[in-house]
Design a protein around this motif. Structure first.
Motif, mmCIF file in Angstrom:
data_model
loop_
_atom_site.group_PDB
_atom_site.id
_atom_site.type_symbol
_atom_site.label_atom_id
_atom_site.label_comp_id
_atom_site.label_asym_id
_atom_site.label_seq_id
_atom_site.Cartn_x
_atom_site.Cartn_y
_atom_site.Cartn_z
ATOM 1 N N SER A 17 0.824 -1.208 0.000
ATOM 2 C CA SER A 17 0.000 0.000 0.000
ATOM 3 C C SER A 17 0.856 1.255 0.000
ATOM 4 O O SER A 17 2.050 1.215 0.300
ATOM 5 C CB SER A 17 -0.923 0.012 1.219
ATOM 6 O OG SER A 17 -0.173 0.167 2.405
ATOM 7 N N LEU A 42 -3.990 3.564 1.261
ATOM 8 C CA LEU A 42 -4.473 3.625 2.640
ATOM 9 C C LEU A 42 -4.124 4.969 3.258
ATOM 10 O O LEU A 42 -3.011 5.471 3.079
ATOM 11 C CB LEU A 42 -3.848 2.514 3.483
ATOM 12 C CG LEU A 42 -4.091 1.069 3.039
ATOM 13 C CD1 LEU A 42 -3.342 0.115 3.963
ATOM 14 C CD2 LEU A 42 -5.569 0.738 3.021
ATOM 15 N N GLU A 43 -5.082 5.505 3.999
ATOM 16 C CA GLU A 43 -4.843 6.734 4.749
ATOM 17 C C GLU A 43 -5.294 6.474 6.182
ATOM 18 O O GLU A 43 -6.465 6.157 6.414
ATOM 19 C CB GLU A 43 -5.617 7.899 4.145
ATOM 20 C CG GLU A 43 -5.291 9.228 4.775
ATOM 21 C CD GLU A 43 -5.825 10.382 3.948
ATOM 22 O OE1 GLU A 43 -5.095 11.371 3.847
ATOM 23 O OE2 GLU A 43 -6.948 10.287 3.415
ATOM 24 N N ASP A 44 -4.360 6.574 7.120
ATOM 25 C CA ASP A 44 -4.638 6.254 8.529
ATOM 26 C C ASP A 44 -5.239 4.858 8.653
ATOM 27 O O ASP A 44 -6.244 4.654 9.339
ATOM 28 C CB ASP A 44 -5.562 7.305 9.156
ATOM 29 C CG ASP A 44 -4.944 8.686 9.147
ATOM 30 O OD1 ASP A 44 -3.710 8.788 9.330
ATOM 31 O OD2 ASP A 44 -5.689 9.665 8.949
ATOM 32 N N GLU A 45 -4.660 3.907 7.913
ATOM 33 C CA GLU A 45 -5.063 2.496 7.897
ATOM 34 C C GLU A 45 -6.458 2.270 7.327
ATOM 35 O O GLU A 45 -7.018 1.189 7.437
ATOM 36 C CB GLU A 45 -4.946 1.887 9.298
ATOM 37 C CG GLU A 45 -3.527 1.908 9.830
ATOM 38 C CD GLU A 45 -3.388 1.232 11.175
ATOM 39 O OE1 GLU A 45 -4.193 0.332 11.493
ATOM 40 O OE2 GLU A 45 -2.466 1.608 11.910
ATOM 41 N N LYS A 46 -7.037 3.289 6.700
ATOM 42 C CA LYS A 46 -8.350 3.164 6.078
ATOM 43 C C LYS A 46 -8.181 3.102 4.566
ATOM 44 O O LYS A 46 -7.438 3.899 3.970
ATOM 45 C CB LYS A 46 -9.226 4.358 6.458
ATOM 46 C CG LYS A 46 -10.604 4.293 5.866
ATOM 47 C CD LYS A 46 -11.424 5.518 6.215
ATOM 48 C CE LYS A 46 -12.756 5.416 5.513
ATOM 49 N NZ LYS A 46 -13.215 6.685 5.009
ATOM 50 N N THR A 111 -11.554 -3.931 8.187
ATOM 51 C CA THR A 111 -10.112 -3.820 7.979
ATOM 52 C C THR A 111 -9.704 -4.542 6.703
ATOM 53 O O THR A 111 -10.189 -5.637 6.417
ATOM 54 C CB THR A 111 -9.353 -4.435 9.173
ATOM 55 O OG1 THR A 111 -9.762 -3.772 10.365
ATOM 56 C CG2 THR A 111 -7.857 -4.305 9.008
#
Length: 146
Positions: A17, A42-46, A111
């Motif tokens: 990612s 992914l941004e801030d695990e999102k 997730t």
């Protein structure tokens, strides 16, 4: 029927990612180094997007833009189609064919846990068919004398 979970269990657990503010050249280098054709964004695990080699070629290289200056967020696909662990490979393939896509992010409990590609699905289906053929050959050979 085989599921996404079964397919993911046979793959490395690495998720490749990049953040959306990285440049396209970074995505291309990762694709080359990791030998993949798409990367999750992914941004801030999102999960916020996905970028493929095709996106980079069509939206950056073909128009003559500079991959070292173009941000991933400007070329990534934002409208994502995702799958769950319990989805069947047949339903994944049908989705891919219908929507002309090659990669599906896998989501579990909100997730990202992996990606299945059309190649992964084809390999899994061929493996299952080979096992079925082996079983049938054994069954037939066992009943030839009867």
């Amino acid at each position: 029927m085989s599921t996404v979970k079964h397919c993911l269990d046979r793959k490395p657990k690495t998720i490749v990612s990049v953040p959306p503010h990285d440049k396209v050249v970074k995505a291309l280098e990762l694709m080359r180094d990791k030998r993949v054709r798409s990367i999750l964004v992914l941004e801030d695990e999102k999960l916020v997007g996905i970028v493929s080699q095709g996106d980079c070629a069509i939206k950056v290289l073909l128009p003559g833009a500079n991959a070292a200056e173009t941000s991933i967020e400007s070329v990534m696909t934002r409208k994502l189609i995702t799958v769950k662990l319990e989805d069947t490979l047949e339903s994944c393939m049908a989705t891919m064919v219908k929507l002309h896509i090659r990669h599906l992010p896998v989501i579990d409990a909100g997730t990202v846990i992996g990606v299945v590609s059309i190649g992964d699905i084809v390999k899994e289906i061929l493996s299952l068919q080979g096992n079925q053929i082996d079983f049938l050959e054994t069954f037939i050979k066992g009943h030839e004398g009867n």
